[in-house]
Write a protein that holds these residues in place. Structure first.
Motif, PDB file in Angstrom:
ATOM      1  N   ALA A 150      52.704  61.678  78.247  1.00 60.83           N
ATOM      2  CA  ALA A 150      51.628  62.257  77.434  1.00 60.83           C
ATOM      3  C   ALA A 150      51.449  63.732  77.750  1.00 60.83           C
ATOM      4  O   ALA A 150      51.268  64.555  76.835  1.00 60.83           O
ATOM      5  N   LYS A 151      51.508  64.100  79.018  1.00 64.21           N
ATOM      6  CA  LYS A 151      51.374  65.512  79.399  1.00 64.21           C
ATOM      7  C   LYS A 151      52.539  66.341  78.862  1.00 64.21           C
ATOM      8  O   LYS A 151      52.370  67.515  78.518  1.00 64.21           O
ATOM      9  N   ALA A 152      53.727  65.729  78.820  1.00 65.92           N
ATOM     10  CA  ALA A 152      54.914  66.442  78.331  1.00 65.92           C
ATOM     11  C   ALA A 152      54.993  66.429  76.805  1.00 65.92           C
ATOM     12  O   ALA A 152      55.939  66.982  76.238  1.00 65.92           O
ATOM     13  N   ARG A 153      54.024  65.798  76.146  1.00 67.48           N
ATOM     14  CA  ARG A 153      53.941  65.704  74.686  1.00 67.48           C
ATOM     15  C   ARG A 153      55.160  64.975  74.095  1.00 67.48           C
ATOM     16  O   ARG A 153      55.678  65.346  73.037  1.00 67.48           O
ATOM     17  N   ALA A 154      55.587  63.944  74.801  1.00 67.50           N
ATOM     18  CA  ALA A 154      56.677  63.108  74.298  1.00 67.50           C
ATOM     19  C   ALA A 154      56.154  62.182  73.202  1.00 67.50           C
ATOM     20  O   ALA A 154      54.969  61.848  73.159  1.00 67.50           O
ATOM     21  N   THR A 155      57.058  61.775  72.322  1.00 73.15           N
ATOM     22  CA  THR A 155      56.699  60.852  71.240  1.00 73.15           C
ATOM     23  C   THR A 155      57.167  59.451  71.616  1.00 73.15           C
ATOM     24  O   THR A 155      58.369  59.187  71.667  1.00 73.15           O
ATOM     25  N   PRO A 156      56.229  58.531  71.880  1.00 67.46           N
ATOM     26  CA  PRO A 156      56.642  57.187  72.292  1.00 67.46           C
ATOM     27  C   PRO A 156      57.020  56.318  71.099  1.00 67.46           C
ATOM     28  O   PRO A 156      56.390  56.382  70.033  1.00 67.46           O
ATOM     29  N   PHE A 157      58.068  55.527  71.275  1.00 63.11           N
ATOM     30  CA  PHE A 157      58.407  54.467  70.318  1.00 63.11           C
ATOM     31  C   PHE A 157      58.145  53.152  71.036  1.00 63.11           C
ATOM     32  O   PHE A 157      58.783  52.841  72.050  1.00 63.11           O
ATOM     33  N   PHE A 158      57.202  52.376  70.503  1.00 60.23           N
ATOM     34  CA  PHE A 158      56.786  51.147  71.170  1.00 60.23           C
ATOM     35  C   PHE A 158      57.712  49.996  70.764  1.00 60.23           C
ATOM     36  O   PHE A 158      57.866  49.695  69.585  1.00 60.23           O
ATOM     37  N   ILE A 159      58.308  49.396  71.777  1.00 61.71           N
ATOM     38  CA  ILE A 159      59.264  48.316  71.554  1.00 61.71           C
ATOM     39  C   ILE A 159      58.523  47.013  71.276  1.00 61.71           C
ATOM     40  O   ILE A 159      57.568  46.649  71.960  1.00 61.71           O
ATOM     41  N   ASP A 160      58.994  46.320  70.257  1.00 58.00           N
ATOM     42  CA  ASP A 160      58.485  44.980  69.952  1.00 58.00           C
ATOM     43  C   ASP A 160      59.426  43.974  70.595  1.00 58.00           C
ATOM     44  O   ASP A 160      60.563  43.790  70.151  1.00 58.00           O
ATOM     45  N   GLN A 161      58.962  43.322  71.637  1.00 57.17           N
ATOM     46  CA  GLN A 161      59.837  42.406  72.381  1.00 57.17           C
ATOM     47  C   GLN A 161      60.230  41.177  71.573  1.00 57.17           C
ATOM     48  O   GLN A 161      61.154  40.458  71.936  1.00 57.17           O
ATOM     49  N   GLU A 162      59.565  40.943  70.457  1.00 50.11           N
ATOM     50  CA  GLU A 162      59.925  39.811  69.607  1.00 50.11           C
ATOM     51  C   GLU A 162      60.918  40.208  68.511  1.00 50.11           C
ATOM     52  O   GLU A 162      61.352  39.355  67.731  1.00 50.11           O
ATOM     53  N   SER A 163      61.262  41.490  68.443  1.00 44.59           N
ATOM     54  CA  SER A 163      62.130  41.973  67.364  1.00 44.59           C
ATOM     55  C   SER A 163      63.579  42.011  67.831  1.00 44.59           C
ATOM     56  O   SER A 163      64.077  43.037  68.291  1.00 44.59           O
ATOM     57  N   TRP A 164      64.243  40.872  67.729  1.00 44.03           N
ATOM     58  CA  TRP A 164      65.643  40.810  68.136  1.00 44.03           C
ATOM     59  C   TRP A 164      66.343  39.665  67.413  1.00 44.03           C
ATOM     60  O   TRP A 164      65.721  38.753  66.907  1.00 44.03           O
ATOM     61  N   GLN A 165      67.665  39.792  67.358  1.00 44.35           N
ATOM     62  CA  GLN A 165      68.479  38.762  66.723  1.00 44.35           C
ATOM     63  C   GLN A 165      69.663  38.446  67.620  1.00 44.35           C
ATOM     64  O   GLN A 165      70.339  39.361  68.117  1.00 44.35           O
ATOM     65  N   LEU A 166      69.900  37.166  67.821  1.00 39.87           N
ATOM     66  CA  LEU A 166      71.013  36.703  68.642  1.00 39.87           C
ATOM     67  C   LEU A 166      72.093  36.100  67.757  1.00 39.87           C
ATOM     68  O   LEU A 166      71.795  35.310  66.859  1.00 39.87           O
ATOM     69  N   LEU A 167      73.342  36.478  68.025  1.00 45.73           N
ATOM     70  CA  LEU A 167      74.485  35.917  67.301  1.00 45.73           C
ATOM     71  C   LEU A 167      75.485  35.360  68.296  1.00 45.73           C
ATOM     72  O   LEU A 167      75.773  35.970  69.328  1.00 45.73           O
ATOM     73  N   GLU A 168      76.020  34.203  67.953  1.00 50.38           N
ATOM     74  CA  GLU A 168      77.101  33.623  68.742  1.00 50.38           C
ATOM     75  C   GLU A 168      78.451  34.059  68.166  1.00 50.38           C
ATOM     76  O   GLU A 168      78.519  34.843  67.216  1.00 50.38           O
ATOM     77  N   GLN A 169      79.510  33.554  68.747  1.00 49.45           N
ATOM     78  CA  GLN A 169      80.850  33.862  68.247  1.00 49.45           C
ATOM     79  C   GLN A 169      80.962  33.494  66.778  1.00 49.45           C
ATOM     80  O   GLN A 169      80.412  32.495  66.314  1.00 49.45           O
ATOM     81  N   GLY A 170      81.662  34.336  66.044  1.00 53.12           N
ATOM     82  CA  GLY A 170      81.828  34.112  64.628  1.00 53.12           C
ATOM     83  C   GLY A 170      80.608  34.479  63.809  1.00 53.12           C
ATOM     84  O   GLY A 170      80.529  34.150  62.616  1.00 53.12           O
ATOM     85  N   GLY A 171      79.621  35.150  64.436  1.00 53.24           N
ATOM     86  CA  GLY A 171      78.437  35.574  63.712  1.00 53.24           C
ATOM     87  C   GLY A 171      77.429  34.479  63.450  1.00 53.24           C
ATOM     88  O   GLY A 171      76.525  34.642  62.625  1.00 53.24           O
ATOM     89  N   VAL A 172      77.568  33.355  64.139  1.00 52.00           N
ATOM     90  CA  VAL A 172      76.649  32.227  63.941  1.00 52.00           C
ATOM     91  C   VAL A 172      75.307  32.547  64.602  1.00 52.00           C
ATOM     92  O   VAL A 172      75.248  32.937  65.771  1.00 52.00           O
ATOM     93  N   GLU A 173      74.226  32.389  63.864  1.00 49.41           N
ATOM     94  CA  GLU A 173      72.889  32.599  64.412  1.00 49.41           C
ATOM     95  C   GLU A 173      72.324  31.261  64.864  1.00 49.41           C
ATOM     96  O   GLU A 173      72.157  30.351  64.051  1.00 49.41           O
ATOM     97  N   PRO A 174      72.042  31.111  66.144  1.00 49.50           N
ATOM     98  CA  PRO A 174      71.529  29.823  66.624  1.00 49.50           C
ATOM     99  C   PRO A 174      70.139  29.533  66.078  1.00 49.50           C
ATOM    100  O   PRO A 174      69.400  30.447  65.686  1.00 49.50           O
ATOM    101  N   GLU A 175      69.805  28.279  66.054  1.00 50.64           N
ATOM    102  CA  GLU A 175      68.474  27.869  65.614  1.00 50.64           C
ATOM    103  C   GLU A 175      67.435  28.291  66.655  1.00 50.64           C
ATOM    104  O   GLU A 175      67.727  28.379  67.857  1.00 50.64           O
TER     105      GLU A 175
END
Length: 468
Positions: free
Chosen positions: A117-142
């Motif tokens: 904040a003192k350095a006037r940086a711009t924070p990007f807040f990470i959403d820990q629920e925003s992700w996608q997992l893919l297995e081999q062959g691009g399969v998305e697990p349930e």
């Protein structure tokens, strides 16, 4: 790589139960920071005192800034041709990418967030629920498959210390093999183990002490990426300091009345010396201490782990992955093979990814030449998204394990080590010599805020000691 793995979730649950530093305590800690004031010297405690700080990473710069604002004469000796240490931002691909530290872990009450904040940086807040997992062959697990695996990991985490039965030499891998060996046999299980442990600690399961995995504290709140780059913070801290680049320290002679620090460019005399080089440099005995470090310090340096993590950022003409998710996961055949990826499209609106290799795969990545590494990354991305995925048009990397001024990523709870080893390193080497860095922080080892708080703490101790 995902900044809110199981370990931090469990630590935050403990904090909510009153088992760790309270929110009031964290606010007091942040307010007590000598970096809380940018108005000049907070007092004259350091007037007439000369201090040499070895290393211009976060620990060294926070110590030097605290000393300087208290009136001390400070010289910072840095081996590299840049400041920042393991904070290393590269913009050669068009937007800032982080070779080293990437996140502010836990934004609320975190002194690094205050500094940003003192350095006037711009924070990007990470959403820990925003992700996608893919297995081999691009399969998305349930979803239930992923939930089942993380339920298994929570059970494992609850039982790991009990199974170790007070023995720090029992590895996490041994406990998994005893309690839930099926995790090691399935791609999603191996991905979750990488995501939760190997990527978090920068070490293979076989090197992690099951007894001490959950040692330490964690700040509350979301994790953050700084859009301008993490190096904005070290540039801010370094303003006005006497920082001498390209001067690796070779020998430190410490006496009851002062210190002599030798570099390739000559010697510097001072009242005190603070050594903030990474643990890997101490392990390699790259600096000669006269007299030698105490036996307890040497044993602690040998015991604490210093891990490896390989990060590679790649650029494309356009994204072929989901543009809005913050993280991508890859559950491939080999544990640790680019299991986690940070989506820079969401952060910088740029068609780029930062891929992380961990565990036993990290040193393999560091050993690859650029052509082999691009081929390996392309193979992974084609397995996830199809054979028409192009090779990256640009790549940025830094092999920390092969960097002579780091020799690894950050400290971790190794088999045979204990939290007491960090406390040993926090004790004075002699009346004029102290160590600082993330590896010296028992509560926040392996983090930027651990390094910052360690530097501030040592600076205050040096000011209290004075010339006496």
């Amino acid at each position: 790589m995902r900044p809110d793995p199981l370990r931090r979730r469990l630590l935050l649950l403990a904090a909510a139960s009153g088992l760790s530093l309270s929110s009031v305590g964290r606010r007091a800690l942040a307010q007590a920071s000598p970096l809380a004031s940018a108005a000049g010297p907070v007092d004259a405690a350091g007037k007439g005192l000369k201090v040499v700080v070895v290393g211009a990473g976060m620990a060294g710069l926070s110590a030097a800034a605290r000393l300087a604002e208290s009136g001390a004469e400070v010289v910072v000796l840095e081996a590299r041709d840049r400041i920042g240490g393991r904070i290393f931002t590269d913009s050669s691909l068009g937007v800032p990418v982080e070779h080293g530290a990437n996140f502010i872990h836990g934004y609320h009450g975190n002194p690094v967030a205050d500094l940003a904040a003192k350095a006037r940086a711009t924070p990007f807040f990470i959403d820990q629920e925003s992700w996608q997992l893919l297995e081999q062959g691009g399969v998305e697990p349930e979803d239930f498959e992923i939930d089942d695996v993380f339920d298994d990991l929570e059970t494992l985490a609850d039982s790991a210390a009990e199974e170790a039965d007070g023995d720090p030499s029992v590895s996490l891998l041994e406990v998994i093999e005893m309690l839930d060996p099926a995790l090691l046999q399935e791609p999603i299980g191996n991905w979750a183990l990488t995501d939760t442990y190997e990527g978090e600690y920068g070490a293979p399961l076989a090197q992690l002490s099951a007894l001490h995995l959950d040692a330490g504290e964690a700040f509350d709140g979301p994790d953050v990426v700084l859009r301008e780059g993490y190096d904005l913070l070290v540039k801010f801290l370094g303003q006005g300091l006497d920082i001498r680049l390209g001067q690796p320290v070779r020998r430190i002679r410490h006496r009851p009345d002062g210190v002599t620090v030798e570099t390739d460019a000559g010697t510097v005399e001072a009242d005190h010396c603070i050594v903030t080089v990474p643990l890997g440099v101490l392990k390699a005995e790259a600096i000669t201490f006269e007299p030698a470090l105490p036996d307890g310090h040497r044993k602690a340096i040998a015991a604490i782990g210093f891990g490896q993590l390989a990060k590679v950022s790649v650029a494309f003409d356009k994204p072929f992955w989901p543009e809005d998710v913050h993280f991508l996961g890859y559950a491939g055949r080999e544990r640790g093979r680019f299991a986690d990826m940070l989506n820079l499209t969401a952060i910088h609106d740029a068609p780029m990814l930062t891929l992380v290799a961990s565990g036993d795969y990290a040193p393999r990545v560091d050993a690859m030449d650029n052509a082999a590494l691009i081929a390996d990354i392309t193979a992974v991305l084609r397995d996830m998204f199809g054979s028409d995925v192009p090779a990256p048009k640009g790549m940025s990397r830094h092999a920390w394990s092969r960097d002579p001024f780091a020799r690894g990523a950050y400290s971790f709870p190794a088999v045979g080590a204990s939290p007491a080893d960090h406390a040993t390193l926090a004790a004075p080497v002699g009346p004029r010599l102290r160590l600082a860095g993330e590896h010296v922080s028992g509560d926040y080892a392996g983090t930027v805020h651990g390094a910052l708080l360690s530097g501030e703490r040592v600076a205050d101790l040096v000011l209290a000691a004075g010339k006496g």
